[in-house]
Design an enzyme around this catalytic site. Structure first.
Site, mmCIF file in Angstrom:
data_model
loop_
_atom_site.group_PDB
_atom_site.id
_atom_site.type_symbol
_atom_site.label_atom_id
_atom_site.label_comp_id
_atom_site.label_asym_id
_atom_site.label_seq_id
_atom_site.Cartn_x
_atom_site.Cartn_y
_atom_site.Cartn_z
ATOM 1 N N HIS A 52 0.743 -1.287 -0.004
ATOM 2 C CA HIS A 52 0.014 -0.116 0.044
ATOM 3 C C HIS A 52 0.858 1.308 -0.034
ATOM 4 O O HIS A 52 0.761 2.047 1.094
ATOM 5 C CB HIS A 52 -0.892 -0.242 1.285
ATOM 6 N N GLU A 106 -1.955 -0.281 -5.788
ATOM 7 C CA GLU A 106 -2.110 -1.621 -4.981
ATOM 8 C C GLU A 106 -2.338 -2.795 -6.150
ATOM 9 O O GLU A 106 -3.380 -2.832 -7.058
ATOM 10 C CB GLU A 106 -3.297 -1.780 -4.098
#
Length: 456
Positions: A257, A419
């Protein structure tokens, strides 16, 4: 002298049972049970034992009691060691990663003038990530899991059995990034470290009420070696997230992330200087007002007047005004799962393909992402509101370059999250046919990605 058989008969059938003798019986019984258990599960545990012994020794206690919000101390007390920055280097690339959340905190690469810029959003002080967890919980640079992104109602079924995990978002309507204390708030253990690579390991003992135990390894490495995939020898970060289900079938979907700012905060946001291209993404997963998948698979060229069509590179801000409602009720921006459709030439569904290209005209820095994952979640920092200060270290670089410190805070649209992951909430949409449930008899679950940096 009494025959040995008499000693054995006396031991097994004593005249009376003493506490000491009872303790001896218990010891032998537990030893036998443990031996049998190990024999039965040897196939599942041997890899974990070889690569995760330090993690087993230092593992956080079971998270059965963490179904309610609490501080990261619930996952084991954080010490200075968990915020120690491990630096890995290669020519023209330097990365720093900390064990807390297996988190990338800094990445230095050269801009078009040869000056190094930190293109990762975060904090100069590693211990501030703990404060972030207790307040904003931005997930800056973290490894998220056991299941990245959202799970509708915090529920899923495996072989007809329903499971419920804590809902930590939208007033209890979904679970985000693993629950109240996900992998981003766990104290990972360093299991390998060299000049150019570092590996962290985490033993998940049923954290957040997920079924079974899972062991995961997060490896970060940097290189400028020439190869077929990197013929120019460009600075490259490689991430490998490898997970093994040890005891029960369970959902597994880890993801990095990382928040990116290729303009290195020299501009207030990324809308007018940063281009995005998703060359293999002609479809995306539709979501409702709180970003839970509706089950619909939509085309980028027709939905929202084509605002999601990044098959050709375009400025992030070019069509962003057309996206009202896309990133949730009343929200304008991108927080969307694009599907990566591999060309027919790639026979394997998990082949590594070029999936994202990001580039900033301000710094001349480009980023190409290749991954084996089936989807890409892009988030344009719609929720940032200018309350988090940018890194002082990067402000000093900006000021030294042209006398301007640049953006002082992380503003709305001031960054981009990439992501690499599978189709979000695939466990609750079986019609998609995504394989996201893994058991002890399955092989490792691997999220592989390369981040290659160039200039133009």
């Amino acid at each position: 002298m009494r025959p040995p058989l008499n000693y054995l008969r006396t031991f097994l059938c004593p005249a009376r049972i003493t506490p000491r003798l009872l303790a001896v019986y218990c010891f032998f019984f537990l030893t036998a049970i443990t031996f049998l258990a190990v024999r039965m599960h040897l196939k599942s545990y041997v890899t974990a034992a070889l690569y995760g012994i330090p993690a087993l020794v230092n593992a956080a206690p079971s998270a059965a009691s963490t179904s309610q919000p609490s501080t990261p101390s619930s996952s084991g007390p954080a010490s200075d060691a968990h915020f120690h920055e491990y630096t890995i280097k290669a020519e023209n690339i330097t990365a720093k990663i900390i064990p807390y959340g297996a988190r990338l905190t800094s990445l230095l690469v050269p801009d078009r003038d040869g000056d190094f810029q930190d293109v990762v959003v975060g904090y100069d002080d590693p211990k501030y990530y703990l404060h972030d967890s207790e307040t904003n919980r931005t997930f800056f640079g973290a490894t998220v899991g056991r299941y990245a992104n959202r799970i509708k109602n915090g529920t899923f079924s495996i072989d007809g059995h329903d499971y419920h995990i804590p809902e930590n978002e939208n007033g209890g309507k979904d679970t985000l990034h693993g629950g109240f204390i996900g992998y981003d708030m766990r104290n990972w253990t360093v299991t390998a470290h060299s000049d150019a690579s570092v590996t962290f390991t985490l033993l998940d003992q049923g954290f957040e009420n997920f079924p079974g135990d899972v062991i995961s390894h997060a490896t970060f490495s940097v290189s400028t070696e020439r190869s077929a995939e990197n013929p120019k020898g460009l600075p490259q970060l490689t991430t490998k997230l490898v997970s093994l289900s040890l005891t029960e079938k369970t959902p597994i979907m880890l993801a990095n992330h990382i928040y990116w700012s290729l303009n290195a905060f020299q501009n207030e946001n990324v809308l007018k200087d940063t281009t995005l291209q998703l060359p293999l993404s002609k479809r995306f997963i539709g979501g409702d007002s709180i970003l839970i998948p509706t089950g619909e698979i939509l085309d980028v060229d027709t939905a929202f007047e084509g605002a999601l069509d990044f098959t050709e590179a375009k400025l992030i801000g070019k069509d962003i005004e057309k996206t009202t409602g896309l990133c949730g009720g009343g929200c304008t921006g991108y927080d969307t799962c694009w599907i990566t459709d591999r060309p027919a030439a790639y026979s394997a569904s998990d082949s590594v393909v070029p999936s994202v290209r990001l580039a900033s005209d301000k710094t001349g820095i480009s980023l190409d992402v290749a991954t084996n994952q089936g989807a890409i979640q892009i988030y344009t920092c719609n929720g940032q509101n200018g309350t988090i200060a940018t890194k002082e270290s990067q402000a000093k670089r900006n000021k030294a370059k042209d006398g301007n410190s640049g953006a002082t805070h992380v503003n709305k649209y001031g960054c981009v999250v990439i992501e690499t992951e599978d189709w979000i909430d695939g466990i609750n949409n079986p019609q998609w046919g995504r394989d996201q449930i893994f058991g002890p008899d399955d092989g490792p679950v691997v999220n592989f990605a390369t981040y290659q940096f160039g200039t133009f």
